[in-house]
Design an enzyme around this catalytic site. Sequence first.
Site, PDB file in Angstrom:
ATOM      1  N   TYR A 116       0.858  -1.192   0.000  1.00  0.00           N
ATOM      2  CA  TYR A 116       0.000   0.000   0.000  1.00  0.00           C
ATOM      3  C   TYR A 116       0.890   1.237   0.000  1.00  0.00           C
ATOM      4  O   TYR A 116       1.898   1.288   0.704  1.00  0.00           O
ATOM      5  CB  TYR A 116      -0.891   0.012   1.247  1.00  0.00           C
ATOM      6  N   GLU A 204      -3.347   7.617  -4.130  1.00  0.00           N
ATOM      7  CA  GLU A 204      -3.367   6.349  -3.406  1.00  0.00           C
ATOM      8  C   GLU A 204      -3.166   5.203  -4.387  1.00  0.00           C
ATOM      9  O   GLU A 204      -3.830   5.141  -5.417  1.00  0.00           O
ATOM     10  CB  GLU A 204      -4.701   6.181  -2.674  1.00  0.00           C
TER      11      GLU A 204
END
Lengths: 393, 307
Positions: A116, A204
Site C-alpha cells: 500500500y 493512493e
Amino acid sequence: MNIHEYQAKALFEKYGVPVPKGAAATTPEDFVTALAQLPEGPTMVKSQIHAGGRGKGTFTDGFKGGVKFCKTKQEAKDLAGKMLGNTLVTLQTGPAGRKVQTVYFTVASSIKKEYYLAILLDRATSMPVIVASTEGGVEIEKVAHETPEKITKVLVDPAYGLADYQVRELIFKLGFTGAEAKNAGKLIRNLYNCFWDTDAAMVEVNPLITTPEGEVLALDAKVSFDDNALYRHPDIVALRDLNEEDPKEIEASKHALNYIALDGNIACLVNGAGLAMSTMDIIKHFGGTPANFLDVGGGASKEQVVAAFKIILGDKNVKGILVNIFGGIMDCNVIAQGIVEAVKEVGLKLPLVVRLEGNNVTAGKATLAASGLTLTSGDTMADAAQKIVKLVA
Amino acid sequence: MSILITPTTKILIQGITGEFGARHTRLSLDYGTQVVAGVTPGKGGQVFEHAGHKVPIFNSVADAAKATGASVSAIFVPPPFAADAILECADAGLDLAVAITEGIPIKDMVRVKRAMQGKKTRLVGPNCPGMVCPGPGKDSHGGCRIGIAPGYINKQGHVGVVSRSGTLTYEAVFQLTSLGIGQSTTVGIGGDPVNGTSHLDVIKLFNADPDTHGIIMIGEIGGNAEVEAARWIKANCKKPVAGFIAGATAPAGRRMGHAGAIVGGAEDTAAAKIAVFKECGIEVAVTPSDMADALLRAAKAKGVKLS
C-alpha cells in the site's frame, strides 16, 4: 475533484510511475481498438466509476463484480459488454449505484506481493505525508486499526522536499531489495512529484505490486485534487467527468452555491458552511432527515436564492423546506425578497419554514408577512427545525 | 481585557481597493476600528475615503507599517495572491496577519506555514471571518473589527469565542448578547485544513487572559484540532468551557463547504469529537441553539460569573 483510474494511470505514466499497460473504451465499438493495444493473454476489465469497492460490487441486473480477471482478450471483450452502460452498486456508491460509462482493459500482471502506498496532507503537521504498508490490496483503515505497526509514515518538509534518506527509509520498511528496491525508490520519488506538481489532495496506490520479474507497478490508482488549486491546472480540469456528479450539484456550482444531495426529505437553504452543517444536524436531532447541504455563501443575491430554490425542488424526495439565515452583514430583507420571488416563480406547494436573524431582520420579517405566502416562521434554529419536522411528518 | 487585539489596535487592510476589501473597510471604520492604512501594490499614494475618514494607501506592507504604526493586517486579496500577501506580513514583522480570503490552494498554505516557522508574526485564518474585540459604545461600537464579522451583535464582556465557522460564531455571539453576556474577543480561525492559529492556540490565550471568564469552542468534522484543544483543557483550563461540533449528519468523504470539513476516518467524526469533549469536562451544546445556554450551565457548575 476526483478522476477515474484510467486517467490517474495516464497521469502516473507522465510522471514515470509504472502501471500495467492498459486502454479505455467508452463504446462497444471501441473495445476492439482498445484491446488491440494490449498483448494476447490474461486481461483485466475494470469498470470506471468514482467510487471504491468496485471488485466486490454488484450490477443492478445481478451481474457480479465491477472488476474481472479474464483468461483471454475475447473473454474481456464479452465481460466489458456486460459492464458498459450497466449500473454498479458498491459499498461507496449508495443503493442507487453509478452507471458505468467507461471500461478499462489492462494486462493482468502476475503478482508476487501486494503493498500500500499513498500521499496526502497530514493536517496535524500541515505537511505532506507518505503512508506505506506491506499489507496491500486490503482496506488500509483496517490495517491501521488492527496492525498499526505495519504502517510507515514519512512526513515531507515542504521547504526541502522529499529527501533521499526518507525514500530509503520507506524502501527498507517495505522490505524491498535488489532491483525491486531501485524500482520502488524511483516510483516513490516520481509519485511524490506527481502529488506535489498537480496540487493533488491525495494519491493512493492500493495495491502497489511487485512482479516475479522484479518490476514494481501501481496496479490501482486513486487520485483527487485540491479544488482551490484547479485554476492553475487546466489540463486536470479537462479530466472532470460530469457524468460522475449529481446534476443538481453541477447546476449549483454554476450559481456559486455549495450544494450536496443527501437522502432525506427536508431541504435546507442556509448561509455559511458551519451553519448549513448544523442545520442538517438539528433537523436530525428533532427526528427529521435532511435532503441536502446548501450553503448560499456570505453575500447571496436574490438570483442565487431563486436558483437555490429551483435546485432543492429538483429533488423529488423533498417534502418540506427550512430556510435558516443568520444575516450578519447580509441584509435579511434582501434574503426575504429573494424567498418571496423564488416561491412565486417556482409555485411552491410544500411547507416552508423560515428562520431569519440578524441585520435588518424586522424589515425581512415584514416582507415575508406582507407577501401573502403561506410560510411558517421560526424564532430560533431549534424552533424552526421542530416546526419543519412536524410539518413533513 | 482581550486577546491578540484591543479596541485601540491599529490595523491595515491588504486589498483595500478591491470590492470585498473596500466594503469591509467601510464597515470597520463605521464600527470605530482604527484602520490606519491600506495596501494595494501600484496604488501607493492614493487615499481611501469614507465618511470623513482618510486612509492612506501604500505599495507594501512594510511601508504601511513603518508610516502608520499598524501592527495587524486584514488580508482580502484574491486566492492566487493571498499566500504572498501573508508572507509579506511576516517579512514586515507585523504581530498578526488575519487572512480572510477563501479558496487559497492547500499547497500554498503548506508552504506559507513552513515559511512562517520561527517568525514573529501570528497568522489567523485563512478562510475565516476574522476577529472582533467589542468596544464600549452602543452595539459594541469603538471595538476592533478585523474581517467580515458583524460587529454590532457583540457586547463588551468576558466570554471568549473561538470557531472555524463564521455564521456559527455569529450565532453564538448573538445568543450571548441576547442573554446580556458580553465577549472579550471572538476569533474565527477558518475552515481550511491548513491554517495558522489553531483552536488550541486560542484556548491557551483565553485561559491566560484574566478578563476572559468563560469560553465557547465551536468546531466541525475533519481533523483533530478540537480534540487536541479539549485534551489540553482537561489538563490545564479551570475556566468554564462549552463546545459544539457541526457535521453530525455529514456523509463520509464529502467536503461540506469548508475544505477542511470532511470526514476521513473514525476519529474525526462529530460523534468522536463530542465524546472527547464530554470526557474532558466540556459542556456540549446539544444543538446550535444551545451554545450560550451550555456555557451558562458550565459556568454555574463552576460557580463562575460571566457578566
